[in-house]
Design a protein around this motif. Structure first.
Motif, short mmCIF file in Angstrom:
data_model
loop_
_atom_site.label_atom_id
_atom_site.label_comp_id
_atom_site.label_asym_id
_atom_site.label_seq_id
_atom_site.Cartn_x
_atom_site.Cartn_y
_atom_site.Cartn_z
N ARG A 78 65.08 35.11 56.23
CA ARG A 78 65.06 36.54 55.91
C ARG A 78 64.16 37.30 56.89
O ARG A 78 64.52 38.40 57.34
N ALA A 81 65.86 37.49 60.25
CA ALA A 81 66.92 38.51 60.20
C ALA A 81 66.32 39.91 60.29
O ALA A 81 66.83 40.76 61.02
N ARG A 86 68.21 43.21 60.84
CA ARG A 86 69.15 43.05 59.73
C ARG A 86 68.38 43.05 58.42
O ARG A 86 67.40 42.33 58.27
N LEU A 87 68.85 43.87 57.47
CA LEU A 87 68.21 43.97 56.16
C LEU A 87 69.22 43.66 55.06
O LEU A 87 70.38 43.98 55.17
N SER A 88 68.70 43.05 54.01
CA SER A 88 69.50 42.79 52.83
C SER A 88 69.48 44.04 51.96
O SER A 88 68.42 44.54 51.61
N GLU A 94 73.76 41.64 53.90
CA GLU A 94 72.93 42.09 55.03
C GLU A 94 73.70 43.08 55.89
O GLU A 94 74.90 42.96 56.08
#
Length: 164
Positions: A78, A81, A86-88, A94
Motif C-alpha cells: 500500500r 502504491a 496510487r490511492l485506495s 486503487e
C-alpha cells in the motif's frame, strides 16, 4: 409546495431543515466565501524544526503493536502504491492520483480558483465530487505512520514536504 415542505419536516426533522436553510442563506449571500476564503493568508503555526522535535503519538496507533508477516507485506504494498501516486478509494479500488483537484474516475479537473460553494456535488462531465474529497480524508496517513513504526523508516519528509 406546502405539502412538500411539510413532508421535508416530517422526514428530516426541524434541526436538519433549519441547518439547511441557514446553509443556503450563508452560501447565497456570500457569507461562506468570506468566512472560508479560497486563498487564506499563510500562517505558520509551528516551525518544521520545532514540530520534528515534539514527542507525539499518532492517534489510534500503538508503536509497540506487532503485525504479522502478511500484514507487513500488505502494508508495504500500500505504501509503495501511494509513493507511485496510487490511492485506495473508499477502502477498495486503487486509482492513479495526479493532484488534489482531479477526479481519478473521470479525469475532470476542478477549477482551483472557484469557491467550493460554487461547485456542484455531481455533474455528468465532472462525475461525483466524492472522488476528489476522498483524498482529503488522509486515510493513507495511517499506512504511512504504521509503515514508519513497523519498518523504522521515517516517512515525514515524503508526506509533508513533497519528496515524491
Amino acid at each position: 409546495m406546502l405539502k412538500d415542505a411539510l413532508q421535508l419536516f416530517q422526514n428530516m426533522g426541524f434541526r436538519y431543515v433549519a441547518h439547511r436553510v441557514g446553509y443556503e442563506v450563508s452560501s447565497r449571500s456570500g457569507l461562506l466565501k468570506r468566512r472560508f476564503p479560497t486563498r487564506p493568508a499563510f500562517r505558520e503555526f509551528i516551525p518544521r524544526e520545532d514540530w520534528q522535535k515534539l514527542s507525539l503519538r499518532f492517534p489510534g496507533l500503538d508503536p509497540n503493536l506487532e503485525i504479522s508477516e502478511n500484514e507487513r507485506e500488505s502494508l508495504q504494498n500500500r505504501v509503495t502504491a501511494f509513493k507511485l501516486g496510487r490511492l485506495s478509494f473508499f477502502g477498495g479500488r486503487e486509482y492513479k492520483v495526479e493532484d488534489w483537484l482531479t477526479n481519478p474516475l473521470t479525469g475532470y479537473r476542478y477549477d482551483a480558483s472557484k469557491h467550493w460553494t460554487e461547485i456542484s456535488d455531481f455533474s455528468a462531465e465532472a462525475g461525483d465530487i466524492k472522488y476528489v474529497w476522498e483524498k482529503s480524508r488522509f486515510t493513507f496517513l495511517y499506512d504511512l505512520v504504521r509503515y514508519d513504526i513497523s519498518f523504522g523508516e521515517d516517512q515525514s519528509a515524503f508526506f509533508f514536504w513533497g519528496n515524491r
